[in-house]
Design an enzyme around this catalytic site. Structure first.
Site, PDB file in Angstrom:
ATOM      1  CD  GLU A  58      -2.047  -4.737  -0.612  1.00  0.00           C
ATOM      2  OE1 GLU A  58      -2.130  -3.585  -1.097  1.00  0.00           O
ATOM      3  OE2 GLU A  58      -1.147  -5.543  -0.918  1.00  0.00           O
ATOM      4  CD  GLU A 108       1.082   1.963  -2.963  1.00  0.00           C
ATOM      5  OE1 GLU A 108       0.005   2.118  -3.589  1.00  0.00           O
ATOM      6  OE2 GLU A 108       1.935   1.116  -3.263  1.00  0.00           O
TER       7      GLU A 108
END
Length: 84
Positions: free
Chosen positions: A30, A37
């Site tokens: 994550e 991102e």
């Protein structure tokens, strides 16, 4: 919750290590996903098909890690819960 269940069910050392590593791998995946991102957003705020693909692949890595963690959890916890 999983760690509380681990203590409650009295996992052995190797089972506890597998649970902790599974949790860590999902968190690490994550963190990499978020870094990728944010990096892609820094490069371009416009919609771009290749940036979308990169983000989707990073999110897919998190999904794979989470599925693996669920499988590990099933192998460890289901037999212990059936005995109860």
């Amino acid at each position: 919750l999983v760690l509380v269940l681990s203590v409650t069910l009295g996992l052995n050392k190797w089972e506890a290590i597998a649970v902790v590593f599974s949790i860590a791998i999902v968190w690490i995946a994550e963190m990499f996903n978020t870094a990728i991102e944010k990096t892609m957003d820094f490069i371009s705020v416009e919609k771009h098909p290749q940036i979308k693909l990169i983000k989707d692949i990073a999110a897919g890595a998190v999904l794979v890690a989470a599925i693996a963690a669920v499988i590990v959890g099933c192998f460890i916890f289901i037999p212990k819960l059936i005995v109860l």
